[in-house]
Design a protein around this motif. Structure first.
Motif, PDB file in Angstrom:
ATOM      1  N   VAL B  50       0.814  -1.206   0.000  1.00 42.37           N
ATOM      2  CA  VAL B  50       0.000   0.000   0.000  1.00 42.37           C
ATOM      3  C   VAL B  50       0.853   1.265   0.000  1.00 42.37           C
ATOM      4  O   VAL B  50       0.367   2.340  -0.316  1.00 42.37           O
ATOM      5  N   GLN B  51       2.113   1.132   0.352  1.00 33.29           N
ATOM      6  CA  GLN B  51       2.949   2.331   0.397  1.00 33.29           C
ATOM      7  C   GLN B  51       3.675   2.560  -0.928  1.00 33.29           C
ATOM      8  O   GLN B  51       3.542   3.617  -1.533  1.00 33.29           O
ATOM      9  N   GLN B  53       3.299   1.552  -4.317  1.00 35.80           N
ATOM     10  CA  GLN B  53       2.130   0.868  -4.836  1.00 35.80           C
ATOM     11  C   GLN B  53       2.327   0.047  -6.089  1.00 35.80           C
ATOM     12  O   GLN B  53       1.409  -0.583  -6.556  1.00 35.80           O
ATOM     13  N   ASP B  54       3.515   0.081  -6.675  1.00 39.32           N
ATOM     14  CA  ASP B  54       3.680  -0.730  -7.866  1.00 39.32           C
ATOM     15  C   ASP B  54       4.378  -2.043  -7.544  1.00 39.32           C
ATOM     16  O   ASP B  54       4.724  -2.798  -8.437  1.00 39.32           O
ATOM     17  N   GLY B  63       8.298  -0.782   5.552  1.00 44.52           N
ATOM     18  CA  GLY B  63       7.963  -1.350   6.857  1.00 44.52           C
ATOM     19  C   GLY B  63       6.579  -1.968   6.874  1.00 44.52           C
ATOM     20  O   GLY B  63       6.383  -3.066   7.404  1.00 44.52           O
ATOM     21  N   ILE B  64       5.612  -1.276   6.251  1.00 42.61           N
ATOM     22  CA  ILE B  64       4.237  -1.771   6.275  1.00 42.61           C
ATOM     23  C   ILE B  64       4.130  -3.081   5.492  1.00 42.61           C
ATOM     24  O   ILE B  64       3.375  -3.985   5.868  1.00 42.61           O
ATOM     25  N   TYR B  93      -7.791  -2.457   3.639  1.00 41.65           N
ATOM     26  CA  TYR B  93      -7.175  -1.571   2.652  1.00 41.65           C
ATOM     27  C   TYR B  93      -7.977  -1.438   1.356  1.00 41.65           C
ATOM     28  O   TYR B  93      -7.578  -0.712   0.457  1.00 41.65           O
TER      29      TYR B  93
END
Lengths: 180, 149
Positions: B50-51, B53-54, B63-64, B93
């Motif tokens: 999600v951070q 995004q590709d 980290g996420i 999400y």
């Protein structure tokens, strides 16, 4: 014979319109719409950052509006947002609940001592488990939760005065107007 | 230096790189059984970070992404199904996390548009081919005998 040339031109024009709509309406790539809007806030119960004997829980927050602000002492944009958070606290319009995300307690406390503490309560999410339940992916993020415990709005990134004026304040005042 | 020696040197170096690749992979997670490992790798490759995004969460150093890989691992170890894991991510999400989009009403065009375009293209091609065939057939008809030698 005229339609032989007309057909491709019309198709091209249609394609242009479709693509133009796509470009204009394409959401900001950095912002993922939260599926939590309109849904109950994910329950949590975490130790308080400022008082190790207390817990901060979603159950205790029911019955009033709150703005859950996800932050960390390691987060640069949170620093930029801090002044705005202090103003929110001063306004007394909505309590700020901090979710200290994957942070070191000592550093978080030092950060607040230096910059001032805008939060009524701070939940220490040391593992980041609660943040995942809230669909958090990049601090800062702020969730506006109503007295029924429903998430009504999410601010991705810095909480600016414009967002406060345009998105948060109207939701708070509208709710107050309908109850009084 | 002979070509064979150069080639051999290259192959040895390549083997060395391949041996190290595992150690430098972003995600060193090892599941207890090959079945779980395969499911784990499948899921982490189809869930989007999600951070950044590709990337899939399997490839992302964010980290996420590592936290979400941990969730996938724990859920699989707890006996959850692949669909449970997808639903878990979806609830938090949204559709964004699925590199393989669901077939739901708001996504339907995504799945149907290619087939519709293919059908339209096929229809046009078929009509063009048929028209040309008719032209050729018309061309092959014997010319009326006008009496010339």
């Amino acid at each position: 014979m005229i339609n032989r040339f007309l057909i491709p031109v019309v198709v091209f024009a249609l394609l242009t319109v479709v693509l133009a709509i796509g470009i204009v309406h394409s959401p900001d790539k950095g912002i993922i719409p939260s599926p939590l809007i309109g849904k109950p806030a994910p329950p949590f119960s975490l130790p308080s950052l400022t008082d190790a004997t207390r817990t901060v829980s979603s159950g205790a927050l029911r019955g009033r509006w709150y703005l859950l602000n996800v932050w960390g002492s390691w987060c640069g944009t949170c620093r930029e947002e801090h002044g705005m958070l202090l103003q929110v606290r001063q306004s007394g319009l909505v309590p700020l609940i901090g979710l200290d995300w994957k942070d070191d307690d000592a550093q978080a406390l030092g950060y607040l001592q230096q910059g001032g503490n805008p939060y009524q309560e701070i939940a220490a999410d040391r593992t980041g488990r609660v943040a995942i339940d809230w669909g958090v992916y990049a601090a800062p993020e702020s969730f506006l939760v109503n007295p029924e415990g429903i998430v009504v709005y999410k601010c991705m990134g810095e909480l600016t005065p414009e967002i406060w004026q345009k998105e948060i304040l109207p939701r708070l005042t509208k709710a107050q107007a309908s109850t009084s | 230096m002979s070509h064979a020696r150069i080639l051999r040197g290259c192959l040895i170096a390549l083997a060395g790189f391949l041996a190290c690749a595992r150690a430098y992979a972003i995600d060193p997670t090892q599941m207890p059984t090959p079945e779980l490992q395969a499911r784990y790798e499948g899921l982490t490759h189809e869930l989007r970070c999600v951070q950044c995004q590709d990337e899939a969460i399997s490839d992302s150093p964010a980290g996420i992404a590592s936290d979400l890989r941990g969730e996938v691992r724990d859920m699989l170890l707890a006996g959850k199904s692949d669909q449970d894991v997808r639903n878990f991510m979806l609830a938090r999400y949204g559709d964004f996390v699925l590199f393989r989009p669901r077939f739901v009403l708001k996504n339907a065009w995504l799945w149907l548009a290619p087939w519709t375009l293919l059908a339209v293209g096929g229809l046009v091609a078929w009509r063009v081919v048929r028209k040309r065939a008719e032209l050729v057939a018309a061309d092959n008809e014997p010319l009326p005998d006008d009496g010339s030698p």
